[in-house]
Design a protein around this motif. Structure first.
Motif, PDB file in Angstrom:
ATOM      1  N   MET A 152      55.675  -9.502 -16.343  1.00 40.42           N
ATOM      2  CA  MET A 152      55.294  -9.396 -14.939  1.00 40.42           C
ATOM      3  C   MET A 152      56.433  -8.801 -14.115  1.00 40.42           C
ATOM      4  SD  MET A 152      54.048 -12.426 -12.344  1.00 40.42           S
ATOM      5  CE  MET A 152      52.665 -12.884 -13.394  1.00 40.42           C
TER       6      MET A 152
ATOM      7  N   THR B   5      52.423  -7.755  -9.028  1.00 41.14           N
ATOM      8  CA  THR B   5      52.436  -9.122  -9.549  1.00 41.14           C
ATOM      9  C   THR B   5      51.045  -9.734  -9.520  1.00 41.14           C
ATOM     10  OG1 THR B   5      54.738  -9.434  -8.836  1.00 41.14           O
ATOM     11  CG2 THR B   5      53.427 -11.417  -9.215  1.00 41.14           C
TER      12      THR B   5
ATOM     13  N   ARG C  35      48.590 -10.741 -12.896  1.00 43.92           N
ATOM     14  CA  ARG C  35      47.922 -12.035 -13.147  1.00 43.92           C
ATOM     15  C   ARG C  35      46.436 -11.835 -13.449  1.00 43.92           C
ATOM     16  NH1 ARG C  35      51.054 -13.906  -8.415  1.00 43.92           N
ATOM     17  NH2 ARG C  35      52.830 -15.135  -9.164  1.00 43.92           N
ATOM     18  N   GLU C  36      45.820 -10.890 -12.717  1.00 43.76           N
ATOM     19  CA  GLU C  36      44.407 -10.626 -12.945  1.00 43.76           C
ATOM     20  C   GLU C  36      44.174  -9.934 -14.280  1.00 43.76           C
ATOM     21  OE1 GLU C  36      40.650  -8.408 -10.676  1.00 43.76           O
ATOM     22  OE2 GLU C  36      42.569  -8.678  -9.625  1.00 43.76           O
TER      23      GLU C  36
ATOM     24  N   GLU D  26      45.952 -10.111 -16.970  1.00 44.90           N
ATOM     25  CA  GLU D  26      46.236 -10.995 -18.098  1.00 44.90           C
ATOM     26  C   GLU D  26      44.963 -11.689 -18.611  1.00 44.90           C
ATOM     27  OE1 GLU D  26      50.513 -13.030 -18.266  1.00 44.90           O
ATOM     28  OE2 GLU D  26      49.408 -13.530 -16.434  1.00 44.90           O
ATOM     29  N   TRP D  27      43.997 -11.863 -17.718  1.00 50.35           N
ATOM     30  CA  TRP D  27      42.805 -12.631 -18.080  1.00 50.35           C
ATOM     31  C   TRP D  27      41.596 -11.749 -18.338  1.00 50.35           C
ATOM     32  CZ3 TRP D  27      43.567 -17.462 -19.412  1.00 50.35           C
ATOM     33  CH2 TRP D  27      44.714 -18.107 -18.933  1.00 50.35           C
TER      34      TRP D  27
END
Length: 314
Positions: free
Chosen positions: A278, A305, A309-310, A312-313
């Motif tokens: 990240m 950042t 996070r978005e 990653e999923w």
């Protein structure tokens, strides 16, 4: 050698502080300068700046629509002082009652001027998620923005919650003039609300549209790009961005923002796939867009950042 005189230094600091206070006092009650972008549609074009004492937190585009019987205000600025200046701009144009204050999302530069319109007659309207979003951030917004904007402009600022919520679509009548309010899916934030003036085909996109000012991702980049693709098919004569010129032709206005968001997503997605961190995304993602945007270094790393996070999923 000249000796340091603390009394002289203090006097100079006092003079500077007095000058800043006088400048702030000089504009505190001045109407925001608004442009009539279509008949009865008035917009304050905010500077491309971060909130500061010098601008009193008036750093997001705000404005109002005048109907035959009443007025709707759309967003209110980042402090009580900014809200009072917007109110003065309304009163410089019309003495019709302000029936609605519409908040397009929860960010402080669009909501903290609400208190200037709390006179018991205006109804505050927002997305169905707006109350919860403001409540979750209320004390942080008040503490941080008092420090950022300064005590003089921030005096009297409060969090004002919506009286009425929009879950899907709502039509409001200003007297022979209808505004269509639409709650949008999560994009810039999870509280995005657009306003369409049927009389002039003016679409108030607020922070779903940034022009020149670097966009801020505080919701979902996937949702935002999906919404942009759908919005481009919507007929409108002009759009009002949350940051940028007072009004622009549609759909051409959205192209730079769409390009930036696509580049940022592409860069971050590749870094996630490659096992990068990240922190690396915050340093490197989207850098090819730097020269196209103001305030890039203030927003892009935070955007990267959030997008990381978005992604990653996925």
């Amino acid at each position: 050698m000249r000796h340091f005189d603390p009394r002289s230094a203090l006097a100079r600091l006092a003079a500077v502080a007095a000058a800043v206070f006088c400048c702030a006092a000089a504009w505190a009650d001045e109407p925001l300068p608004v442009t009539e972008v279509a008949p009865g549609v008035f917009v304050y074009q905010a500077p491309y700046q971060l909130a500061a004492p010098a601008n009193g937190g008036a750093v997001g585009n705000v404005g109002f629509v005048v109907g035959g019987e009443a007025v709707a205000v759309i967003d209110t600025g980042g402090s009580a002082a900014a809200g009072r200046r917007l109110l003065a701009a309304v009163r410089a144009r019309t003495d019709l009652p302000i029936r609605y204050v519409i908040n397009t999302h929860f960010h402080p530069d669009h909501t903290l001027g609400n208190v200037a319109f709390r006179d018991g007659t205006a109804r505050f309207v927002g997305h169905r998620n707006l109350r919860a979003a403001l409540a979750a951030r209320a004390q942080t917004y008040l503490d941080n923005n008092r420090r950022i904007v300064g005590a003089a402009a921030f005096e009297g600022t409060e969090i004002i919650y919506p009286d009425e919520e929009v879950a899907d679509t709502r039509r409001i009548d200003l007297g022979g003039r209808t505004l269509v309010l639409e709650a949008q899916p999560t994009a810039h934030t999870n509280t995005d609300l657009t306003v369409f003036d049927e009389a002039t085909r003016t679409w108030w996109l607020a922070d779903l549209l940034f022009v020149r000012h670097t966009p801020a991702v505080d919701g979902s980049i996937n949702g935002w790009l999906k919404l942009i693709e759908k919005a481009k098919t919507r007929p409108a004569d002009r759009v009002v961005p949350g940051h940028g010129p007072a009004a622009l032709p549609w759909p051409d206005a959205i192209a730079p923002e769409e390009r930036y968001l696509e580049r940022l997503r592409r860069d971050v997605r590749a870094m996630v796939s490659a096992g990068r961190t990240m922190a690396a995304a915050a340093r490197e993602a989207g850098l090819s867009e730097r020269d196209a945007w103001d305030l890039f270094d203030d927003f892009n790393a935070r955007n990267a950042t959030a997008v990381f996070r978005e992604m990653e999923w996925e």
